[in-house]
Design an enzyme around this catalytic site. Sequence first.
Site, PDB file in Angstrom:
ATOM      1  N   ALA A  80       0.843  -1.190   0.000  1.00  0.00           N
ATOM      2  CA  ALA A  80       0.000   0.000   0.000  1.00  0.00           C
ATOM      3  C   ALA A  80       0.880   1.242   0.000  1.00  0.00           C
ATOM      4  CB  ALA A  80      -0.905   0.000   1.230  1.00  0.00           C
TER       5      ALA A  80
ATOM      6  N   GLY B 240      -0.410  -5.141   0.925  1.00  0.00           N
ATOM      7  CA  GLY B 240      -1.656  -5.070   0.179  1.00  0.00           C
ATOM      8  C   GLY B 240      -1.594  -5.777  -1.159  1.00  0.00           C
TER       9      GLY B 240
ATOM     10  N   GLU C 150      -2.226  -9.330  -0.348  1.00  0.00           N
ATOM     11  CA  GLU C 150      -3.643  -9.408   0.042  1.00  0.00           C
ATOM     12  C   GLU C 150      -4.560  -9.371  -1.177  1.00  0.00           C
ATOM     13  OE1 GLU C 150      -4.129  -7.543   4.410  1.00  0.00           O
ATOM     14  OE2 GLU C 150      -3.156  -6.191   2.986  1.00  0.00           O
TER      15      GLU C 150
ATOM     16  N   GLU D 249       3.743  -5.985   7.419  1.00  0.00           N
ATOM     17  CA  GLU D 249       3.121  -4.863   8.134  1.00  0.00           C
ATOM     18  C   GLU D 249       3.602  -4.684   9.575  1.00  0.00           C
ATOM     19  OE1 GLU D 249       0.139  -5.765   4.820  1.00  0.00           O
ATOM     20  OE2 GLU D 249       1.564  -6.873   6.070  1.00  0.00           O
TER      21      GLU D 249
END
Length: 260
Positions: A66, A112, A115, A135
């Site tokens: 992200a 992300g 994910e 993360e």
Amino acid sequence: MNYNNILSEKENSINTITINRPKKLNALNKETIQELHKAFKIANEDDAIKVIIVTGSGEKAFIAGADISEFADFNVEEGSNLAAKGQELLFNFIENLSTPVIAAVNGFALGGGLELAMACHFRVASDNAKLGLPEVSLGVIPGYGGTQRLPQLIGKGRAMELIMTAGMIDANQALAYGLVNHVTTQEELISLSEKIATKISRNSSVAIGAAIKSINANFKEGANGFDVEIQEFGNCFGTEDFKEGTTAFLEKRKANFTGK
């Protein structure tokens, strides 16, 4: 439709969506998530599209994570809203599409990015792929479904280790874990994904959508996957594709499915 951060191209029955921010290693920002939502929605509503492939531009990254600069100063409420909105718009949205989605993972798929790949129905990786959820090294946890989908795919213990260490695994380790279905060279990644997509496209899209719904039900709290399967199995008997498929089988010819 024109996009700033992605490309969406249709060829025959396959729609390829490419995250196109190579200078940012295709990192997900708010605008990209919105554009991806639109592109997936349009492709899913197009009866001519039987399979969606999603990949990243350039040779380095599928999605490197992200865009941290967008939320580094968020408070608790803003952080919660970020995760909820992202899951609704993109990650849960992809998982529940009736059109199959293949993630063609080239290079880094981190945070992300992994994910998003896990939200797809399955994954094909290039041999230079690196996958992980780093993360906790930033003082946060995966917020786009990573703590839920990773254990479903590779088991609780392996997911715990991968998340807690903030480590990365290579494509062959991901294959051994069951995180990806196939590993190939970067040059052959899209062609292999298209080959699989073509095989899928020959089958009944309405039956495939029912299968996706039934499989997903097993992982949803409060849902009984067997009950959903029974219902969806029954629903198939009312489709034109069922009549065509069974008739073609009995007549010893290839079925010509309409997706209805």
